[in-house]
Design an enzyme around this catalytic site. Structure first.
Site, PDB file in Angstrom:
ATOM      1  N   ASN A   1      -0.178   1.954  11.486  1.00  0.00           N
ATOM      2  CA  ASN A   1      -1.456   2.228  12.839  1.00  0.00           C
ATOM      3  C   ASN A   1      -0.941   1.160  13.415  1.00  0.00           C
ATOM      4  O   ASN A   1      -0.484   0.340  13.548  1.00  0.00           O
ATOM      5  CB  ASN A   1      -3.079   2.321  12.621  1.00  0.00           C
TER       6      ASN A   1
ATOM      7  N   HIS B   1      -5.533  -1.449  -5.386  1.00  0.00           N
ATOM      8  CA  HIS B   1      -4.886  -2.598  -5.793  1.00  0.00           C
ATOM      9  C   HIS B   1      -4.322  -2.672  -7.236  1.00  0.00           C
ATOM     10  O   HIS B   1      -4.251  -4.563  -7.594  1.00  0.00           O
ATOM     11  CB  HIS B   1      -4.271  -3.554  -5.054  1.00  0.00           C
TER      12      HIS B   1
ATOM     13  N   TYR C   1      -7.473 -13.113   1.418  1.00  0.00           N
ATOM     14  CA  TYR C   1      -8.637 -13.207   2.156  1.00  0.00           C
ATOM     15  C   TYR C   1      -9.637 -12.250   0.332  1.00  0.00           C
ATOM     16  O   TYR C   1     -10.922 -12.604   1.231  1.00  0.00           O
ATOM     17  CB  TYR C   1      -8.908 -11.452   2.726  1.00  0.00           C
ATOM     18  N   GLU C   2      -9.441 -12.347  -0.282  1.00  0.00           N
ATOM     19  CA  GLU C   2     -10.406 -12.795  -1.471  1.00  0.00           C
ATOM     20  C   GLU C   2     -10.283 -13.934  -2.094  1.00  0.00           C
ATOM     21  O   GLU C   2     -11.357 -13.546  -3.028  1.00  0.00           O
ATOM     22  CB  GLU C   2      -9.157 -11.393  -2.277  1.00  0.00           C
TER      23      GLU C   2
ATOM     24  N   HIS D   1     -10.015   0.974   6.427  1.00  0.00           N
ATOM     25  CA  HIS D   1      -8.746   1.119   5.440  1.00  0.00           C
ATOM     26  C   HIS D   1      -8.432   2.520   5.209  1.00  0.00           C
ATOM     27  O   HIS D   1      -7.351   2.283   4.788  1.00  0.00           O
ATOM     28  CB  HIS D   1      -9.490   0.504   4.091  1.00  0.00           C
TER      29      HIS D   1
ATOM     30  N   SER E   1       0.830  -1.661   0.211  1.00  0.00           N
ATOM     31  CA  SER E   1       0.179   0.029  -0.051  1.00  0.00           C
ATOM     32  C   SER E   1       0.791   1.314   0.132  1.00  0.00           C
ATOM     33  O   SER E   1       1.582   1.223   1.076  1.00  0.00           O
ATOM     34  CB  SER E   1      -0.451   0.165   0.929  1.00  0.00           C
TER      35      SER E   1
ATOM     36  N   MET F   1      -1.888  -8.528   6.261  1.00  0.00           N
ATOM     37  CA  MET F   1      -2.339  -9.837   5.879  1.00  0.00           C
ATOM     38  C   MET F   1      -2.203 -10.639   4.655  1.00  0.00           C
ATOM     39  O   MET F   1      -2.594 -10.974   3.845  1.00  0.00           O
ATOM     40  CB  MET F   1      -3.917  -9.351   6.116  1.00  0.00           C
ATOM     41  N   SER F   2      -0.189 -10.457   4.846  1.00  0.00           N
ATOM     42  CA  SER F   2      -0.253 -10.334   3.364  1.00  0.00           C
ATOM     43  C   SER F   2       1.412 -11.447   3.628  1.00  0.00           C
ATOM     44  O   SER F   2       1.696 -10.948   4.677  1.00  0.00           O
ATOM     45  CB  SER F   2      -0.061  -9.582   1.937  1.00  0.00           C
TER      46      SER F   2
ATOM     47  N   HIS G   1      -4.413 -11.091  -2.453  1.00  0.00           N
ATOM     48  CA  HIS G   1      -4.595 -11.707  -0.704  1.00  0.00           C
ATOM     49  C   HIS G   1      -5.515 -12.559  -0.394  1.00  0.00           C
ATOM     50  O   HIS G   1      -6.500 -13.001  -1.276  1.00  0.00           O
ATOM     51  CB  HIS G   1      -5.198 -10.576  -0.275  1.00  0.00           C
TER      52      HIS G   1
ATOM     53  N   ALA H   1       1.826  -2.992   4.365  1.00  0.00           N
ATOM     54  CA  ALA H   1       1.261  -2.437   5.124  1.00  0.00           C
ATOM     55  C   ALA H   1       0.382  -3.177   6.525  1.00  0.00           C
ATOM     56  O   ALA H   1       0.745  -4.015   6.697  1.00  0.00           O
ATOM     57  CB  ALA H   1      -0.048  -1.656   4.841  1.00  0.00           C
TER      58      ALA H   1
HETATM   59  N1  HPA Z   1      -3.980  -4.773  10.739  1.00  0.00           N
HETATM   60  C1  HPA Z   1      -4.433  -5.747   9.687  1.00  0.00           C
HETATM   61  N2  HPA Z   1      -3.164  -5.658   8.953  1.00  0.00           N
HETATM   62  C2  HPA Z   1      -3.227  -4.259   8.148  1.00  0.00           C
HETATM   63  C3  HPA Z   1      -3.216  -3.256   9.562  1.00  0.00           C
HETATM   64  C4  HPA Z   1      -3.710  -3.335  10.995  1.00  0.00           C
HETATM   65  O1  HPA Z   1      -3.212  -2.945  11.960  1.00  0.00           O
HETATM   66  N3  HPA Z   1      -2.748  -2.324   9.592  1.00  0.00           N
HETATM   67  C5  HPA Z   1      -2.479  -2.203   8.018  1.00  0.00           C
HETATM   68  N4  HPA Z   1      -2.833  -3.406   7.651  1.00  0.00           N
END
Ligand code: HPA
Length: 273
Positions: free
Chosen positions: A236, A62, A86-87, A248, A31, A212-213, A84, A114
């Site tokens: 974050n 993406h 999750y897709e 997001h 990202s 998540m990757s 990903h 990210a």
């Molecule tokens: N959790 C999971 N994936 C993320 C996060 C998070 O807080 N921030 C950016 N990608």
């Protein structure tokens, strides 16, 4: 022949018909890093949709293509956009691009992403060198018949993230006065962000950041004999660590803000690979 490998070979043939370029370094742009290719002397581009069988992302922001070119003297291929787990893709499709880039000639895989910070000493916007990983509740991408052409059945994962490449990244950060954290990346499936209890779990398990990757991509690349390195943008603090709910949009905003520094670190490190 194994169906999974056959699909990778089909993608390979498809790319080779259109592009003759042989990359040394493969870079997966997470990202915020979508404009990274502005830094390279582009030799060829291919939309994922032009590669027969290549997984195409459904996530906004993406949109995908492979960009081939030179960063300084280094021939590289950039993945603008990744898919990903999750897709809903099969895990073997999620890691197909790594195997394809290996077949195209890439010896090094640089992973970026990210993440949410789990380590309380991290702040939003920090960059973290990935030193090791935990793949948590995500299907191992090597499940199924082993692809002997790529690697061994039981690959060693003692050093997934190459120490020499990581040292180059660390030294580059020091030279450019970039505050680079280090830590363990934990991959969960997503797409929901974690609950605060899951964030505590991640911390107890030894994670510094959660996302998540990446972990499955690193496993497939290591299996195929690539040297792997990675940097995460901690966008974050993870759920429950602040008062704020996560979104997001917030993640993308933080990633965009960190992008100039992140791009600089990538550029200057890869030139030394
Ligand atoms: N959790 C999971 N994936 C993320 C996060 C998070 O807080 N921030 C950016 N990608």
């Amino acid at each position: 022949m194994d169906k999974v490998y056959e699909k990778v070979l089909r993608c390979y043939e498809c790319v080779r018909q259109k592009v003759k370029f042989v990359p040394k370094v493969a870079l997966v742009l997470g990202s915020g890093l979508g404009d990274f290719a502005e830094n390279i002397q582009v030799e060829a581009e291919l939309s994922y949709s032009e590669i027969e069988g290549f997984p195409v992302s459904t996530v906004p922001g993406h949109a995908g293509k492979l960009i081939f070119g030179y960063l300084g003297e280094v021939p590289m291929v950039c993945m603008k956009g990744r898919v990903h787990f999750y897709e809903g893709y099969d895990i073997t499709d999620v890691v197909l691009p790594m195997r394809l880039m290996k077949l195209l000639g890439a010896e090094i895989l640089f992973l970026t992403n990210a993440s949410g910070g789990v380590n309380a000493s991290f702040a939003a916007g920090d960059l973290m060198l990935i030193t090791d990983q935990i793949s948590c509740f995500v299907k191992n991408p090597l499940i199924g018949p082993n692809i002997e052409e790529l690697g061994t059945r039981f690959p060693d994962m003692t050093e997934i993230y190459d120490k020499e490449l990581s040292a180059v990244i660390k030294n580059t950060a020091k030279e450019h006065r970039i505050n680079l954290k280090e830590g363990v990346y934990l991959q969960l499936t997503g797409p929901s962000f974690e609950s605060p209890a899951e964030v505590r779990m991640a911390r107890i398990l030894g994670a510094d950041a959660v996302g998540m990757s990446t972990a499955v991509e690193a496993i497939a690349a290591k299996h195929a004999g690539m040297r792997v390195c990675g940097v995460s943008c901690v966008c974050n603090l993870a759920a429950g660590m602040t008062e704020n709910p996560l979104s997001h949009e917030e993640v993308q905003e933080a990633a965009n803000k960190a992008a100039p520094l992140f791009t600089g670190l990538l550029k200057e490190s890869i030139k030394k690979f």
